[in-house]
Scaffold this motif. Sequence first.
Motif, mmCIF file in Angstrom:
data_model
loop_
_atom_site.group_PDB
_atom_site.id
_atom_site.type_symbol
_atom_site.label_atom_id
_atom_site.label_comp_id
_atom_site.label_asym_id
_atom_site.label_seq_id
_atom_site.Cartn_x
_atom_site.Cartn_y
_atom_site.Cartn_z
ATOM 1 N N GLU A 104 33.088 -31.534 -13.963
ATOM 2 C CA GLU A 104 33.361 -32.711 -14.795
ATOM 3 C C GLU A 104 34.334 -33.644 -14.090
ATOM 4 O O GLU A 104 34.189 -34.873 -14.145
ATOM 5 N N LEU A 105 35.325 -33.080 -13.426
ATOM 6 C CA LEU A 105 36.271 -33.897 -12.672
ATOM 7 C C LEU A 105 35.543 -34.726 -11.628
ATOM 8 O O LEU A 105 35.740 -35.945 -11.523
ATOM 9 N N GLY A 118 14.863 -30.327 -11.786
ATOM 10 C CA GLY A 118 15.392 -30.080 -10.451
ATOM 11 C C GLY A 118 16.891 -30.261 -10.413
ATOM 12 O O GLY A 118 17.556 -30.510 -11.420
ATOM 13 N N GLY A 119 17.439 -30.126 -9.210
ATOM 14 C CA GLY A 119 18.882 -30.239 -9.061
ATOM 15 C C GLY A 119 19.575 -28.904 -9.220
ATOM 16 O O GLY A 119 18.976 -27.907 -9.631
ATOM 17 N N SER A 120 20.853 -28.879 -8.907
ATOM 18 C CA SER A 120 21.604 -27.625 -8.911
ATOM 19 C C SER A 120 22.579 -27.512 -10.074
ATOM 20 O O SER A 120 23.346 -26.562 -10.143
ATOM 21 N N SER A 121 22.570 -28.490 -10.984
ATOM 22 C CA SER A 121 23.431 -28.426 -12.159
ATOM 23 C C SER A 121 22.716 -29.092 -13.320
ATOM 24 O O SER A 121 21.771 -29.862 -13.134
ATOM 25 N N TRP A 122 23.178 -28.810 -14.524
ATOM 26 C CA TRP A 122 22.518 -29.375 -15.697
ATOM 27 C C TRP A 122 22.691 -30.890 -15.712
ATOM 28 O O TRP A 122 23.781 -31.394 -15.490
ATOM 29 N N PRO A 123 21.617 -31.635 -15.978
ATOM 30 C CA PRO A 123 21.691 -33.094 -15.883
ATOM 31 C C PRO A 123 22.381 -33.736 -17.092
ATOM 32 O O PRO A 123 22.515 -33.126 -18.154
ATOM 33 N N ARG A 124 22.769 -34.978 -16.916
ATOM 34 C CA ARG A 124 23.302 -35.792 -18.001
ATOM 35 C C ARG A 124 22.167 -36.597 -18.635
ATOM 36 O O ARG A 124 21.085 -36.730 -18.056
ATOM 37 N N VAL A 125 22.421 -37.122 -19.822
ATOM 38 C CA VAL A 125 21.381 -37.859 -20.548
ATOM 39 C C VAL A 125 20.845 -38.991 -19.690
ATOM 40 O O VAL A 125 19.646 -39.150 -19.496
ATOM 41 N N SER A 141 24.035 -37.089 -6.833
ATOM 42 C CA SER A 141 24.775 -36.364 -7.858
ATOM 43 C C SER A 141 25.673 -35.342 -7.166
ATOM 44 O O SER A 141 25.602 -35.149 -5.948
ATOM 45 N N VAL A 142 26.520 -34.697 -7.941
ATOM 46 C CA VAL A 142 27.474 -33.739 -7.379
ATOM 47 C C VAL A 142 26.786 -32.387 -7.213
ATOM 48 O O VAL A 142 26.311 -31.796 -8.188
ATOM 49 N N GLY A 143 26.711 -31.918 -5.980
ATOM 50 C CA GLY A 143 26.046 -30.656 -5.692
ATOM 51 C C GLY A 143 26.934 -29.456 -5.986
ATOM 52 O O GLY A 143 28.049 -29.571 -6.491
ATOM 53 N N ARG A 144 26.437 -28.292 -5.616
ATOM 54 C CA ARG A 144 27.186 -27.057 -5.902
ATOM 55 C C ARG A 144 28.492 -27.010 -5.125
ATOM 56 O O ARG A 144 29.445 -26.349 -5.555
ATOM 57 N N ASP A 145 28.561 -27.697 -3.997
ATOM 58 C CA ASP A 145 29.796 -27.711 -3.222
ATOM 59 C C ASP A 145 30.721 -28.842 -3.656
ATOM 60 O O ASP A 145 31.710 -29.135 -2.980
ATOM 61 N N LEU A 146 30.370 -29.507 -4.775
ATOM 62 C CA LEU A 146 31.166 -30.585 -5.360
ATOM 63 C C LEU A 146 31.214 -31.824 -4.479
ATOM 64 O O LEU A 146 32.118 -32.643 -4.600
ATOM 65 N N ARG A 147 30.215 -31.968 -3.622
ATOM 66 C CA ARG A 147 30.080 -33.176 -2.826
ATOM 67 C C ARG A 147 28.802 -33.902 -3.227
ATOM 68 O O ARG A 147 27.840 -33.282 -3.696
#
Length: 756
Positions: free
Chosen positions: A237-238, A685-692, A722-728
């Motif tokens: 979230e940060l 797809g993607g590595s985290s839950w998406p936003r609306v 978007s922000v990946g699993r490594d937060l980049r």
Amino acid sequence: MSEPLHRDPAAPVPDRVRDLLGRMTLTEKVGQVNQRLYGWQAYERGPDGHHRLTDVFRTEVAAYDGMGALYGLQRADPWSGVTFADGITAADAAGVANTVQRHVVEGTRLGIPVLMVEEVPHGHQALDGTVLPVNLAVGASWDPELYEEAAAAAAAELRARGGHLALVSALDLIRDPRWGRAEECFGEDPYLAARFTEALVRGARAEGVGVVLKHFAGQGATVGGRNSAATELGPRELHEIHLAAARAGVRAGAAGVMAAYNEFDGLPCAANPYLLTGVLRDQWGFDGIVMADGQALDRLVRLAGDPVAAGATALAAGTDLSLWDDAFPHLAEAVERGLVAEERLDRAVGRILALKFRLGLFETPYVRTKGAESSVKTRDLSERLARASITLLEHDGSTLPLPPVVSRIAVLGPNADSVPQQIGDYTAPQRPGTGVTVLDGIRAAAGTGREVTYARGCDLVGDDRSGIAEAVALAAGADVAVLVLGGSSAREDGTRFDGNGAAVVSSGNPVGMTCGEGVDLAELSLPGGQSALLDAVAATGTPVVAVLVQGRPHALPDLSGRVGALLSAWYPGPWGGRAVADVLFGAAAPTGRLPVSVPRSAAQLPVFYNGKDHGYRGYVDQPATARYAFGHGLSYGTVGYGAPVLSRSGVPADEPRLTCTVTVSNTGRTAVRETVQLYVRRVSGGSSWPRVRELRGFTAVDLAPGERREVAFEVTAGTLASVGRDLRLVVEAGTYEMETGPASDRTRGAPLTVTP
């Protein structure tokens, strides 16, 4: 004898820093990272009317044989107690600043200039400083180019008065509108805030002023909207929400960031090496300064044990410059006790010295003593911003603009005739006669052929209804009632303050403020008296135009059918009353768009548009959706949108380039300026839950009646990342919807496939 290397303006800044550091004592180094004084303690007005330096200031300089920075030399407000009776006016400002600077430059061994640090929340917070609309109003303009002009104008005023660094709130987001500092935010969205932060930095740098961006990071996400309270942010979230504006500001060339009061992952930001070193410096390559917020380092004593250890902890984490605390003055002892290495102190001092070199203070420590009066250009930009920010939330299609047949206008409400209640927190006293209230603006626009009456109707706060009868009588005898409601951040003479300037307000210590630092609300509805006034005036049957002058989105009932039009003016600044009148009478069209979602009630929070897409259907007793969605704003005309068309239906993740085009049409009989918005929605797809959905572009287009225009958005990696699993940030393979529309709740999409 040749000049030392650090005095050579042609030498590289790192070499100058290295040379000067090598000549400094430990005491002098500690002096450079300290900002202990309140600026108004540095001067006093003598019997002859001239300002002179105080013994307090002279003693502080002598203690460290120098001074790193001086905060708020020209600040004026009820907290500082500075007024026109004893403060520094525009005519005196440069001279006083030069006197301070001369004492430091000519009275110390090394002659290192002092940084003059000033609050510039929405214009320089000084006597005679031009006041701009608050940031939330700026965000409602959706016009970064106009704001860049205004920021440059405010910076020019600051520089002419001897200031070097502008402290500006830009990084906080309104994730909970109960928070009193909502007015200091550009809105709830990271992309929108990033664009305005870039504009701010560019504008100030063009005038030779460095910007310190507040607050790093996540301060707008405190639990319950409680000022300086805990946050429950996770790393994702940060990074997804709260770092985008800071990253944009750093890339634009910000001189510094101010560490926020809140903690992240259990550590206050000023002592958080992950934020201040890992992200800010190691990932982003930031080489500016990190300033602590006021007295924030003293709060670390509870963790560190004593002020010496508290200062060492903050320094080691990446804080470079203090603010009014008792921790950094003990850094010499911290070094001697082995709590922090002197090399770490050298890095902090080096950053401060580098900033002074880059700002040219060693070559030009003084400013011309010509009076720096508020310029006509800056006032004009303030009014233009106010006009651009006014947002039409409801309209029956006929009430506005007020037609010539409307000859009797009743102006009602507690915010109709008060400049202090339309200029926001962090504002200096204004000279008598400065500004235009909504009532003033309506009277001037109405001219001599129309009758304008006025009644306050009720107090801003509380439930007193004794004035409603008078207001109802005026409304019943009028052709239209303009009802001006909302809030106020005007600090009163009796307001109590914390040592950091926040108002001390609670249910046991009520004041007339409903917004501002330290003024958080549990209930977001309009106060009882205002709600009763609205009900009573609407019941007369007279057409009603409601205008909300406010610093946060208040929770609103369903007003359709009860008011002919509803306008939000946020805090539009001193000349906001004229801007409101221009929109009411049709001299200007409403072009503002909501930078924040307006809730139905505090009980349904949060209502920000870009939450995680879990498909929640709503509460049993009310919907989960906002009353008015992010991006919403009506015009006096009507605009139609076609479906978006993509130049490519699929792109590779490593080079995603395409164009998204949408046709917009003016379907009415009035010229309009439409803000076309681009959103990205990750479907799969993607590595985290998406936003609306997430805002990724916007542009304003002028349309004549019947005109059709194609609006094209270039879609690149920055649009889709978007922000990946490594937060980049990374573009991830998956299925997306590229959406366009007039607001976040009125979009049409086209599918896009991103392949690995």
